[in-house]
Design an enzyme around this catalytic site. Sequence first.
Site, PDB file in Angstrom:
ATOM      1  N   CYS A 109       0.868  -1.183   0.000  1.00 42.91           N
ATOM      2  CA  CYS A 109       0.000   0.000   0.000  1.00 42.91           C
ATOM      3  C   CYS A 109       0.903   1.231   0.000  1.00 42.91           C
ATOM      4  CB  CYS A 109      -0.982  -0.036   1.163  1.00 42.91           C
ATOM      5  SG  CYS A 109      -0.226  -0.058   2.802  1.00 42.91           S
ATOM      6  N   ARG A 122      -3.345  -0.656   5.470  1.00 43.75           N
ATOM      7  CA  ARG A 122      -3.995  -1.678   4.650  1.00 43.75           C
ATOM      8  C   ARG A 122      -3.128  -2.911   4.414  1.00 43.75           C
ATOM      9  NH1 ARG A 122      -5.115   2.262  -0.165  1.00 43.75           N
ATOM     10  NH2 ARG A 122      -3.180   3.065   0.710  1.00 43.75           N
ATOM     11  N   ASP A 139      -7.883   4.154   1.234  1.00 46.92           N
ATOM     12  CA  ASP A 139      -6.908   4.522   2.266  1.00 46.92           C
ATOM     13  C   ASP A 139      -7.656   5.000   3.519  1.00 46.92           C
ATOM     14  OD1 ASP A 139      -4.928   5.575   3.789  1.00 46.92           O
ATOM     15  OD2 ASP A 139      -4.116   6.891   2.231  1.00 46.92           O
TER      16      ASP A 139
HETATM   17  P1  4NP Z   1      -1.723   2.802   4.179  1.00 47.08           P
HETATM   18  O1  4NP Z   1      -2.264   4.193   4.743  1.00 47.08           O
HETATM   19  O2  4NP Z   1      -1.193   3.069   2.778  1.00 47.08           O
HETATM   20  O3  4NP Z   1      -2.913   1.914   4.163  1.00 47.08           O
HETATM   21  O4  4NP Z   1      -0.633   2.358   5.137  1.00 47.08           O
HETATM   22  C1  4NP Z   1      -1.463   5.347   4.772  1.00 47.08           C
HETATM   23  C2  4NP Z   1      -0.666   5.577   5.866  1.00 47.08           C
HETATM   24  C3  4NP Z   1       0.103   6.725   5.934  1.00 47.08           C
HETATM   25  C4  4NP Z   1       0.061   7.640   4.898  1.00 47.08           C
HETATM   26  C5  4NP Z   1      -0.736   7.398   3.796  1.00 47.08           C
HETATM   27  C6  4NP Z   1      -1.502   6.241   3.725  1.00 47.08           C
HETATM   28  N1  4NP Z   1       0.818   8.822   4.970  1.00 47.08           N
HETATM   29  O5  4NP Z   1       0.697   9.672   4.074  1.00 47.08           O
HETATM   30  O6  4NP Z   1       1.600   8.990   5.938  1.00 47.08           O
END
Ligand code: 4NP
Length: 159
Positions: free
Chosen positions: A10, A16, A128
Amino acid sequence: MPPYRICFVCLGNICRSPMATVVMRRLVADAGLRVQVDSAGTGSWHIGGGANPPAVQALKRRGYDGSRHVARQFGPPDFADYDLVVGLDRYNVDDLRRLAPDDEQAAKVVLLRDFDPAAATGDRDVPDPYGGPDHDFDHGLNLVTAACEGLLGRLPVRR
Ligand code: 4NP
């Protein structure tokens, strides 16, 4: 025979893909399959950190332990370590195909919800949930679980 190797990818590798990893590890263990399951992110912000606490809590509500995750970033050399590289949304898939060193590695990239037979055509992202309410994490975990069950049935591995 070495195990079949899957990496879920992800953006941050704290919400995720760590959830997908914990769910898929349970599914392959219950099925008695020898499959290595890892995760990574396309972004670098959270390298070395744990899973996002709301993701750990959502997993805990379903009886999973997400507390041992360590975030890492996926880079071009990582393709060689996996048979299947599974993006959680279409942006992850696009980023991964761009990162791939060649067509053979790019061909390993798939979208997770393409394995969910109940997923509607059109939007097949796991959205997300970062910064959102608990409900978004529970919803994401539902989508991840349905798709991982579909993926389990499509793995080219036997007991
Ligand atoms: P993930 O969610 O891709 O599902 O782990 C996110 C976690 C952090 C960030 C973006 C998406 N971020 O921009 O820090």
